[in-house]
Write an enzyme that holds these catalytic residues in place. Sequence first.
Site, PDB file in Angstrom:
ATOM      1  N   LYS A 128       3.642   0.873  11.684  1.00 43.79           N
ATOM      2  CA  LYS A 128       3.662   2.143  10.970  1.00 43.79           C
ATOM      3  C   LYS A 128       3.439   3.318  11.917  1.00 43.79           C
ATOM      4  O   LYS A 128       4.088   4.352  11.804  1.00 43.79           O
ATOM      5  CB  LYS A 128       2.562   2.146   9.898  1.00 43.79           C
ATOM      6  CG  LYS A 128       3.127   2.191   8.504  1.00 43.79           C
ATOM      7  CD  LYS A 128       2.070   1.900   7.456  1.00 43.79           C
ATOM      8  CE  LYS A 128       2.665   0.996   6.398  1.00 43.79           C
ATOM      9  NZ  LYS A 128       1.717   0.497   5.433  1.00 43.79           N
ATOM     10  N   ARG A 133       4.460 -13.317   9.662  1.00 42.78           N
ATOM     11  CA  ARG A 133       5.203 -12.091   9.392  1.00 42.78           C
ATOM     12  C   ARG A 133       6.515 -12.093  10.173  1.00 42.78           C
ATOM     13  O   ARG A 133       6.676 -12.820  11.140  1.00 42.78           O
ATOM     14  CB  ARG A 133       4.370 -10.864   9.736  1.00 42.78           C
ATOM     15  CG  ARG A 133       4.045 -10.684  11.202  1.00 42.78           C
ATOM     16  CD  ARG A 133       3.392  -9.317  11.459  1.00 42.78           C
ATOM     17  NE  ARG A 133       2.350  -9.003  10.487  1.00 42.78           N
ATOM     18  CZ  ARG A 133       2.358  -7.926   9.696  1.00 42.78           C
ATOM     19  NH1 ARG A 133       3.342  -7.068   9.774  1.00 42.78           N
ATOM     20  NH2 ARG A 133       1.379  -7.708   8.858  1.00 42.78           N
ATOM     21  N   GLU A 191       0.879  -1.158   0.000  1.00 39.86           N
ATOM     22  CA  GLU A 191       0.000   0.000   0.000  1.00 39.86           C
ATOM     23  C   GLU A 191       0.923   1.216   0.000  1.00 39.86           C
ATOM     24  O   GLU A 191       1.801   1.305   0.850  1.00 39.86           O
ATOM     25  CB  GLU A 191      -0.778  -0.025   1.319  1.00 39.86           C
ATOM     26  CG  GLU A 191      -2.223   0.257   1.179  1.00 39.86           C
ATOM     27  CD  GLU A 191      -2.895   0.260   2.528  1.00 39.86           C
ATOM     28  OE1 GLU A 191      -2.832  -0.777   3.223  1.00 39.86           O
ATOM     29  OE2 GLU A 191      -3.475   1.300   2.867  1.00 39.86           O
TER      30      GLU A 191
HETATM   31  P1  ATP Z   1      -0.694  -1.684   6.630  1.00 39.66           P
HETATM   32  O1  ATP Z   1      -1.042  -1.697   8.067  1.00 39.66           O
HETATM   33  O2  ATP Z   1      -0.680  -0.309   6.059  1.00 39.66           O
HETATM   34  O3  ATP Z   1      -1.429  -2.668   5.789  1.00 39.66           O
HETATM   35  P2  ATP Z   1       1.595  -3.322   6.046  1.00 39.66           P
HETATM   36  O4  ATP Z   1       2.893  -3.340   6.770  1.00 39.66           O
HETATM   37  O5  ATP Z   1       0.793  -4.563   5.966  1.00 39.66           O
HETATM   38  O6  ATP Z   1       0.818  -2.116   6.673  1.00 39.66           O
HETATM   39  P3  ATP Z   1       1.474  -3.265   3.184  1.00 39.66           P
HETATM   40  O7  ATP Z   1       1.913  -2.216   2.268  1.00 39.66           O
HETATM   41  O8  ATP Z   1       0.058  -3.681   3.173  1.00 39.66           O
HETATM   42  O9  ATP Z   1       1.913  -2.778   4.612  1.00 39.66           O
HETATM   43  O10 ATP Z   1       2.407  -4.539   3.008  1.00 39.66           O
HETATM   44  C1  ATP Z   1       2.773  -5.068   1.765  1.00 39.66           C
HETATM   45  C2  ATP Z   1       3.111  -6.516   1.902  1.00 39.66           C
HETATM   46  O11 ATP Z   1       4.169  -6.705   2.827  1.00 39.66           O
HETATM   47  C3  ATP Z   1       1.931  -7.321   2.404  1.00 39.66           C
HETATM   48  O12 ATP Z   1       1.786  -8.449   1.555  1.00 39.66           O
HETATM   49  C4  ATP Z   1       2.303  -7.704   3.787  1.00 39.66           C
HETATM   50  O13 ATP Z   1       1.786  -8.952   4.094  1.00 39.66           O
HETATM   51  C5  ATP Z   1       3.832  -7.727   3.744  1.00 39.66           C
HETATM   52  N1  ATP Z   1       4.385  -7.426   5.071  1.00 39.66           N
HETATM   53  C6  ATP Z   1       4.167  -6.342   5.827  1.00 39.66           C
HETATM   54  N2  ATP Z   1       4.804  -6.438   7.015  1.00 39.66           N
HETATM   55  C7  ATP Z   1       5.451  -7.616   7.017  1.00 39.66           C
HETATM   56  C8  ATP Z   1       6.293  -8.308   7.949  1.00 39.66           C
HETATM   57  N3  ATP Z   1       6.576  -7.794   9.161  1.00 39.66           N
HETATM   58  N4  ATP Z   1       6.775  -9.519   7.589  1.00 39.66           N
HETATM   59  C9  ATP Z   1       6.498 -10.041   6.396  1.00 39.66           C
HETATM   60  N5  ATP Z   1       5.725  -9.457   5.471  1.00 39.66           N
HETATM   61  C10 ATP Z   1       5.188  -8.259   5.766  1.00 39.66           C
HETATM   62 MG    MG Z   2      -1.241  -4.426   4.752  1.00 42.41          MG
END
Ligand code: ATP
Ligand code: MG
Length: 588
Positions: free
Chosen positions: A301, A291, A60
């Site tokens: 975030k 994760r 995102e």
């Molecule tokens: P938001 O709360 O804004 O959704 P987010 O960290 O999930 O935050 P995204 O941009 O949706 O941000 O994440 C993009 C991709 O990265 C998603 O597929 C998510 O699953 C993966 N991702 C985010 N944080 C982690 C993490 N700590 N470990 C592994 N993958 C992650």
């Molecule tokens: Mg997300």
Amino acid sequence: MSKPEPQAPSSSNFIRQIVEADLEAGNYAARNWGGEPGTAETHRSGSTDPARIRTRFPPEPNGYLHIGHAKSICLNFGLAQEYGGICHLRFDDTNPTKEEQEFVDSILDAVRWLGFDWGKHLYYASDYFEHLYRFARHLVERGLAYVDSLTAEEMRAMRGTLTEAGQNSPHRDRPVAESLDLLARMCAGEFPDGTHVLRAKIDMAAPNINLRDPAMYRIRHASHHRTGDAWSIYPTYDWAHGVSDALENITHSICTLEFEDHRPLYNWFNERLAEGGLLNTPLPQQIEFARLNLTYVVLSKRKLIQLVEEKHVDGWDDPRMPTLVGARRRGYTPEGFRLFAERIGVSRADSWIDYSVLEDCMREDLNARAERRIAVLDPVKLVIDNYPDDREELCEAPNHPQKPELGTRPVPFTRELWIEREDYAEVPPKGYFRLAPGAEVRLRYAYVVKCTGVDKDSGGNVIAVHCEYDPDTRSGTPGAEKKKVKGNIHWLSARRAQRSEVRLYDRLFLSANPGAGDRDFLADLNPESKRIVTALVEPALAVARPEDRFQFERHGYFVADRVDTRAGAAVFNRAVTLRDTWAKKSAT
Ligand code: ATP
Ligand code: MG
């Protein structure tokens, strides 16, 4: 929190096993698809998809990528590389109020920096807004979606709980024509935010709350960074994500565990649309993994924003931040991240990875690639009283002890040198083999010297150490090593050394789990996470270019800062020390 054993690059994990089983069974072999995103109608006449699998990384654009994202990027792009597939980079830009072009640009940069190439497969969920809208109408027409006009509170109150079924909205059975009309008017911008919602008609008594008539569209009079004011309704994540995957013919849609309970909904939308002839089959399968949780780091975030906004760090690319822009400035390497991703693997079990595992990966990579240089971070003079003042010798120092092919460089040796203050001790502790009154030490790549005394200022501080050298001990000459000494210290010619700003970064938090319990995570900030010194360095270092990486002998790995380095005036950031100094600290 134990360190996983290093694994061979092709070691398996449960996602690889799924992919291999799918490939073996030919589950995605017969896709009638030319390679561009599209619906079943546009794809029916296409050629067979040459990619064996398709994955995607769907950020995102509402923030900077962090180390957790690196795991997901390495996983998705890595699988595509390994199995002859393609990985799409798709911006999940369905929330107009939080997204910005600045984040899009930095995400593109970060993925490229990690070493991955999406080729022509760069997509935006907002490119599918037309499709999504048409598909939504289709579901309404089939009695599978309806416009609800309850307030958000009313809807929440009727959703039920984990143990109690929800209740049907009074609008659930409104005529199809009425829902279609309302949806069209929602889209035309006739209604204020929050007055109507398009909901899927699934089951208000479903044990899985995600299936209790989830929202598909909300009214939002907001400008979008790509579609401007064209839309006043925006799709929810659940509605947009699976459809985007299917339109792009993704085979394996890999996400983190919190989406596990959304999987039935992901499938419900796509299966209904495929039934209706709108989506190509086979449909993508959602696969969840745990994760990344890393000790000594916050990845939320909200907390990262707080660190930046309250100026606990110097911006998003502060080398102490867990963002990829920060890590890059810190001197961490893409290869180190890829090694890390491979080493920690993927699983479905939530676990914590110790920060030292990441540091070890960076050390391992930097050790292999970084040339060695000398820097004296806390200098004190060393005067060799029996060495002529006008003399200068060039000593040969290898650029890399394990890689003779990287050659050597001349290091000038003169009567006055700089050494580290801590390499002299008036009263040497037990096991101290460096300079002390009467003690002998080798000046690396040069001579053995014997300490004869010191000069002190009026406060009793040592301002110069005196010694005498033994002319028969010059490194590299026959018999030079006959004289055995235990200590071996680095030095620089006082005449030739240059000054450079060096930033000694350390972990941003003192606690493995910042903010654990009810503590404010800011209370765990490490007050010594950044220390700036003016160091003395080899002349060759002063002219380092941005992002040149070095091992400063006996100190660690450093990078020329990519922001503040000027021509002929490098500024260095410490990426990582030579050895883990935290294992001891956290044990005490
Ligand atoms: P938001 O709360 O804004 O959704 P987010 O960290 O999930 O935050 P995204 O941009 O949706 O941000 O994440 C993009 C991709 O990265 C998603 O597929 C998510 O699953 C993966 N991702 C985010 N944080 C982690 C993490 N700590 N470990 C592994 N993958 C992650
Ligand atoms: Mg997300």
